[in-house]
Design a protein around this motif. Sequence first.
Motif, PDB file in Angstrom:
ATOM      1  N   ALA A 231      38.967 -89.873  66.482  1.00 54.20           N
ATOM      2  CA  ALA A 231      39.507 -88.655  67.085  1.00 54.20           C
ATOM      3  C   ALA A 231      38.975 -87.399  66.424  1.00 54.20           C
ATOM      4  N   SER A 232      38.441 -87.513  65.220  1.00 52.27           N
ATOM      5  CA  SER A 232      37.943 -86.341  64.492  1.00 52.27           C
ATOM      6  C   SER A 232      36.475 -86.054  64.771  1.00 52.27           C
ATOM      7  N   VAL A 233      35.792 -86.948  65.478  1.00 49.24           N
ATOM      8  CA  VAL A 233      34.370 -86.767  65.780  1.00 49.24           C
ATOM      9  C   VAL A 233      34.239 -85.910  67.026  1.00 49.24           C
ATOM     10  N   MET A 234      33.499 -84.809  66.930  1.00 52.60           N
ATOM     11  CA  MET A 234      33.368 -83.863  68.034  1.00 52.60           C
ATOM     12  C   MET A 234      31.981 -83.828  68.640  1.00 52.60           C
ATOM     13  N   GLY A 235      31.099 -84.717  68.218  1.00 57.04           N
ATOM     14  CA  GLY A 235      29.746 -84.730  68.750  1.00 57.04           C
ATOM     15  C   GLY A 235      29.037 -86.023  68.402  1.00 57.04           C
TER      16      GLY A 235
END
Length: 335
Positions: A231-235
């Motif tokens: 959930a913390s990965v944005m790319g």
Amino acid sequence: MPDVASWEFWLGVPFRVLLILVIAGVASAAIRLIIRRITRGIERGTRSRVVRKLDAGKAQWVQDAGLARERQVQRAKTVGSVLASVATLAVWAIALLMVISELGFNIAPVVASAGIAGVALSFGAQSLVKDYIAGIFMVAEDQLGIGDVVDLGEASGSVEEVGLRVTQVRDVQGTLWHVRNGEILRVGNSSQGWARAVLDVPLPYDGDLDAMTARLKDSLEDLKNDPEVGASVMGSPEVLGVESLTGESVTVRVTVKTAPSQQWAVSRAMRVKVKKMLDREGLSVPLLNQTVVRGSAGPYGQAAEAGAPGTAPAEPGSADPRSATTGSQGAPERG
């Protein structure tokens, strides 16, 4: 004895005192109005922040301008109240001195004493004034806030308290640092907007660089599906290329855009996935400056007995073969 029934008396000192009080009240109200307009401008000047929310039981990082605005409003009110209090105090102090002067008292000694006290205060408390001024600008400009992970130079960690004079930061070891705002020359904030996890992976020098890079990127593609940090990965992971080159290894840099303050957790998950990929491909991280001197040590680090097949008895004064193998720090130790 003045005639209180005459207009000359009421148009004299009483009128001037009343006029001073009215002007002081109007000036105080005008200054408060100006400060209120400035604080409203600070409230509108906020930017949206990335916050963690639960959507159908799943944590997601989304843009939330409401939380940022609420935080900005609190900062603006704090700065506005401080400025309004200081301005009101200054205006009414001047008005009081003028009223005392109109009543016939000599205020020259008071003014001289105030001047001397101001000079002494300017030398003795200049650091205190500097701290308060720096704190006001830090709060107004949203340089940091409670819960942010910051680097203030001498101290770095999570912000626990933001005051107009002192900022409290707790580092990773649990130490609470009290940093004077006037001593803060720079603020590195890792909690605003987004962050980036950076990982340098050393690969074997004699391997196929393109193939190893492709496998490295493929192993990190499913990082979003990780139950802990997905959930913390944005790319998507990006392979920036070769970062350094030595005779033993080729270091490749990989980056992933993450939610604020989550780059360290994502980096740890990336290391685990890279380790598993290297194990599957039969690759190993090259050891730097490794030196191995082969001796007659047995498989468990014990010297072979004299007369054993393929071995010869050690000569007197010879070095212990168990100390002939070194790690990655250079040549063998000398006795």
